[in-house]
Design an enzyme around this catalytic site. Structure first.
Site, PDB file in Angstrom:
ATOM      1  CE1 TYR A   1      51.020  35.615  40.816  1.00 12.10           C
ATOM      2  CE2 TYR A   1      49.382  37.281  40.282  1.00 12.10           C
ATOM      3  CZ  TYR A   1      50.537  36.583  39.960  1.00 12.10           C
ATOM      4  OH  TYR A   1      51.189  36.867  38.799  1.00 12.10           O
TER       5      TYR A   1
ATOM      6  CE  LYS B   1      30.021  62.170  35.436  1.00 10.48           C
ATOM      7  NZ  LYS B   1      29.716  62.997  36.624  1.00 10.48           N
TER       8      LYS B   1
END
Ligand code: PLP
Length: 405
Positions: free
Chosen positions: A277, A45
């Site tokens: 940042y 999956k």
């Protein structure tokens, strides 16, 4: 070594996730040795936990898996579209899902309630083919699966649908809550509940091909949970389900994914320079910064800002400041006399098996406050998967053997 071969063969990439399919095949063989009496379902999956579903499914079958597991029906159908004929179970259904397509494709569908059984029966009638269904019980996880109180009604309805020829119940199954915490009291309670629910269904006349409850941690630590089949996901990819139960090597497993990038810029900056940042990192003194062109859009957790480990120029570094959308910075330190300078294009290895000194997915999980499952699974689509050690000969052989009617 294969790693270097690959570097000379491939065009330079910004970043890549190398997927070592021979490690994956060996992991499946190791897992089969942990559960010698059981068949093995490789859970593929979520794009094989980020490793790439179809190549990993093929490699798992080469390694001795005889079932594949998917969450979404679309994943199961994609396996069929790729020509994979091995048994596939998929378990996360919603009303109105592609039940007919799944029945037509011979996919085993999980049923956790009467509504789902009704959908499977309707699809079987519409398609004119018996639906292969597996009844899922909630033995205590408290997630998907039928509650024990609702089990008799579900079993009875499934028996009736079998008598009509609409369905064949191929499996009875359940899932653990705390298998990664050996000794947790819920484990014995769930095993007990599962045994009772299976015994009830069989007494009522169901004859499943497979009964199964074990995920990776149960496969590795709890032999009494193996029944007819084990459903291993994370361990197939060589990652330990939990550092508390052991390292991959403790279980004979090897991490399959190596995440690496090409350093995009190397530059000198003075002391006191803010980095990325928010300027949460400020250089101590004059130093060299390296720019790594991977960011949270690629699945690098922003939570690992200031902490994520990276191997560059033979040394472990840490993410300096914030992880941005596309990039982050590492502080390469001041030039050392006689030291090797890192240049643009140098390799930055975020994680891998660990034997070249690189960090592991587990190290990133720790840095980001999550589990290694999430670290590998979240690596994004912008990062090309580069498959190493594909074994085409075996693949062809598998294709012939696995053809079933
Ligand atoms: C994901 C999943 C698995 C595999 O779990 P691992 O811990 O990765 O082995 C097995 N069964 C179900 C129902 C799952 O959702």
């Amino acid at each position: 070594m294969s790693h270097q071969t690959h570097q000379t063969q491939q065009p330079a990439l910004r970043a890549r996730a190398e997927i070592d399919l021979s490690a994956l095949r060996a992991n499946v063989r190791a897992l089969r040795a942990h559960a010698p009496g059981a068949a093995l379902m490789a859970v593929v999956k979520a794009d094989a936990y980020g490793h790439g579903m179809v190549p990993c499914a093929r490699a798992a079958l080469q390694g001795g898996a005889t079932w594949l597991g998917a969450a979404l029906p679309q994943e199961a159908l994609a396996l069929r579209e790729a020509g994979i004929t091995a048994p596939v179970l998929c378990w996360l259904w919603t009303p109105g899902g592609p039940w007919r397509e799944a029945v037509e494709a011979g996919v085993d569908v999980s049923v956790s309630g009467l509504w789902a059984l009704d959908e499977a029966v309707a699809a079987a009638r519409a398609v004119g083919r018996t639906a292969r269904i597996q009844l899922k019980a909630d033995s205590g996880l408290g997630r998907n699966g039928a509650q024990p109180a609702d089990w008799p009604e579900l079993v009875e309805a499934a028996r009736a649908a079998e008598a009509e020829g609409a369905v064949k119940v191929t499996g009875l199954w359940s899932h653990f809550a705390c298998a990664d915490e050996p000794g947790h009291p819920s484990i014995a309670a769930q095993l007990d509940s599962f045994r009772h629910l299976v015994a009830y269904a069989e007494k009522e006349g169901l004859e499943p091909e497979v009964r199964h409850i074990a995920n990776s941690p149960a496969t590795l630590t709890l032999p009494e949970s193996h029944f007819d089949l084990v459903r291993t996901g994370i361990a197939v990819y060589g990652v330990s389900p939990s550092p508390d139960i052991g390292t991959p090597a403790d279980f004979g497993l090897r991490p399959v994914m190596t995440l690496a990038a090409s350093v995009a810029l190397v530059k000198q900056v003075p002391g006191g320079h803010g980095v990325s940042y928010g300027h949460h990192y400020v250089t101590d003194g004059e130093t060299t910064l390296g720019l790594v062109p991977l960011g949270y859009a690629d699945g690098i957790p922003r939570h690992a800002s200031g902490r994520g480990p990276v191997l560059v120029g033979g040394k472990r570094r840490r993410v300096a400041g914030r992880v941005a959308m596309d990039q982050f910075v590492v502080d390469l330190g001041p030039d050392e006399p006689g030291g090797q300078r890192v240049a643009q294009g140098a390799e930055a290895v975020l994680f891998g098996p660990g034997d070249r000194g690189e960090p592991t997915a587990e190290d990133w999980a720790e840095a980001a406050g999550t589990i290694a499952y999430e670290i590998v699974t979240r690596i994004g689509k912008r990062v090309p998967r580069v498959y190493l050690n594909e074994d085409h000969e075996d693949q062809d052989r598998e294709g012939h053997e696995a053809r079933e009617e």
